[in-house]
Design a protein around this motif. Structure first.
Motif, PDB file in Angstrom:
ATOM      1  N   MET A  83      51.827  68.370 -67.868  1.00 56.92           N
ATOM      2  CA  MET A  83      51.608  67.755 -69.166  1.00 56.92           C
ATOM      3  C   MET A  83      50.107  67.567 -69.378  1.00 56.92           C
ATOM      4  N   MET A  84      49.652  67.934 -70.558  1.00 65.66           N
ATOM      5  CA  MET A  84      48.242  67.743 -70.895  1.00 65.66           C
ATOM      6  C   MET A  84      48.006  66.292 -71.294  1.00 65.66           C
ATOM      7  N   ASN A  85      46.745  65.915 -71.259  1.00 64.84           N
ATOM      8  CA  ASN A  85      46.349  64.541 -71.563  1.00 64.84           C
ATOM      9  C   ASN A  85      45.207  64.512 -72.556  1.00 64.84           C
ATOM     10  N   ILE A  86      45.241  63.491 -73.396  1.00 70.46           N
ATOM     11  CA  ILE A  86      44.106  63.162 -74.261  1.00 70.46           C
ATOM     12  C   ILE A  86      43.667  61.764 -73.858  1.00 70.46           C
ATOM     13  N   PHE A 139      51.040  68.700 -79.317  1.00 69.73           N
ATOM     14  CA  PHE A 139      50.910  69.416 -78.043  1.00 69.73           C
ATOM     15  C   PHE A 139      51.718  68.778 -76.920  1.00 69.73           C
ATOM     16  N   ASP A 140      52.553  67.792 -77.266  1.00 70.86           N
ATOM     17  CA  ASP A 140      53.329  67.069 -76.261  1.00 70.86           C
ATOM     18  C   ASP A 140      52.409  66.584 -75.137  1.00 70.86           C
ATOM     19  N   ALA A 141      51.279  66.042 -75.530  1.00 67.18           N
ATOM     20  CA  ALA A 141      50.283  65.554 -74.576  1.00 67.18           C
ATOM     21  C   ALA A 141      50.382  64.041 -74.443  1.00 67.18           C
ATOM     22  N   ALA A 142      50.084  63.545 -73.269  1.00 67.22           N
ATOM     23  CA  ALA A 142      50.000  62.104 -73.058  1.00 67.22           C
ATOM     24  C   ALA A 142      48.713  61.607 -73.707  1.00 67.22           C
ATOM     25  N   LEU A 143      48.771  60.407 -74.271  1.00 66.29           N
ATOM     26  CA  LEU A 143      47.596  59.828 -74.930  1.00 66.29           C
ATOM     27  C   LEU A 143      47.227  58.520 -74.261  1.00 66.29           C
ATOM     28  N   MET A 171      43.457  52.934 -63.742  1.00 63.71           N
ATOM     29  CA  MET A 171      44.675  52.181 -63.405  1.00 63.71           C
ATOM     30  C   MET A 171      45.840  52.566 -64.328  1.00 63.71           C
ATOM     31  N   GLY A 172      45.548  53.262 -65.427  1.00 62.65           N
ATOM     32  CA  GLY A 172      46.617  53.787 -66.278  1.00 62.65           C
ATOM     33  C   GLY A 172      47.208  52.838 -67.278  1.00 62.65           C
ATOM     34  N   GLN A 173      46.622  51.689 -67.493  1.00 63.57           N
ATOM     35  CA  GLN A 173      47.201  50.689 -68.396  1.00 63.57           C
ATOM     36  C   GLN A 173      46.934  50.987 -69.864  1.00 63.57           C
ATOM     37  N   PHE A 174      46.256  52.069 -70.182  1.00 58.31           N
ATOM     38  CA  PHE A 174      45.846  52.347 -71.551  1.00 58.31           C
ATOM     39  C   PHE A 174      46.686  53.428 -72.222  1.00 58.31           C
ATOM     40  N   HIS A 175      47.787  53.779 -71.621  1.00 55.84           N
ATOM     41  CA  HIS A 175      48.680  54.820 -72.132  1.00 55.84           C
ATOM     42  C   HIS A 175      49.382  54.333 -73.416  1.00 55.84           C
ATOM     43  N   ILE A 176      49.503  55.228 -74.392  1.00 56.97           N
ATOM     44  CA  ILE A 176      50.260  54.948 -75.615  1.00 56.97           C
ATOM     45  C   ILE A 176      51.595  55.679 -75.496  1.00 56.97           C
ATOM     46  N   ASP A 177      52.671  54.941 -75.642  1.00 60.23           N
ATOM     47  CA  ASP A 177      54.005  55.548 -75.609  1.00 60.23           C
ATOM     48  C   ASP A 177      54.269  56.224 -76.945  1.00 60.23           C
ATOM     49  N   LEU A 178      54.418  57.535 -76.927  1.00 57.95           N
ATOM     50  CA  LEU A 178      54.595  58.311 -78.158  1.00 57.95           C
ATOM     51  C   LEU A 178      56.056  58.604 -78.468  1.00 57.95           C
ATOM     52  N   SER A 179      56.965  58.087 -77.662  1.00 57.22           N
ATOM     53  CA  SER A 179      58.387  58.382 -77.904  1.00 57.22           C
ATOM     54  C   SER A 179      58.944  57.574 -79.061  1.00 57.22           C
TER      55      SER A 179
END
Length: 174
Positions: free
Chosen positions: A1-4, A100-104, A166-174
């Motif tokens: 999975m790609m990331n932004i 692009f089905d990328a993680a944000l 630490m990964g706490q800044f992820h936006i859930d796009l679902s």
């Protein structure tokens, strides 16, 4: 999975410094986009009679360029790191991530007023202080930024990087 990875924040908070330090830590090909590079493309004429391009025209132009370049990088299968002030543009980046089905991951840097003043003065940009302090308050108050704020006051670049990783800044796009 790609990331932004989207770094926002007021002038002088360290977006460029942190995004530049962050990009090489990724275990994937990455394209780093500094929004200020597009801003720098607008060269003002030395003749005072030549009209300037209005900021309200420059900002959307810059974001059109950022989105276009990010889209091209993602189409190559490359992760993207963007550093630029995000005011109303988050929906555009969310749409790009979905395309692009990328993680944000959205990181909004902030700092104390004193830190911002000192950094801007040290780099010769004291004229940006009023804008920076305005953006500091605006960005901190925006509902979509809650949970994505990182106060870098007193943090070294390495300490700030550790917080970002630490990964706490992820936006859930679902």
């Amino acid at each position: 999975m790609m990331n932004i990875y989207l770094f926002s924040g007021p002038c002088g908070c360290g977006k460029t410094t942190l995004s530049t330090a962050f990009a090489p830590t990724l275990n994937a090909p990455v394209y780093l986009i500094h929004g200020d590079d597009f801003q720098a493309g607008f060269v003002q004429a030395q003749c005072p009679d030549v009209p300037r391009v209005a900021w309200e025209n420059i900002l959307p132009f810059n974001w059109d360029c950022i989105i276009s370049v990010a889209r091209r990088a993602l189409a190559l299968g490359v992760d993207v790191v963007i550093d630029y002030i995000v005011e109303e543009e988050l929906p555009r980046v969310i749409a790009l991530a979905r395309e692009f089905d990328a993680a944000l991951n959205y990181i909004v840097l902030t700092a104390s007023k004193e830190t911002l003043r000192a950094r801007l003065e040290a780099r010769g940009d004291a004229w940006l202080t009023a804008r920076s302090l305005f953006l500091r308050e605006k960005l901190r108050a925006m509902p979509e930024n809650q949970g994505h704020l990182l106060d870098v006051t007193g943090l070294s670049v390495q300490e700030a990087l550790e917080q970002v990783c630490m990964g706490q800044f992820h936006i859930d796009l679902s």
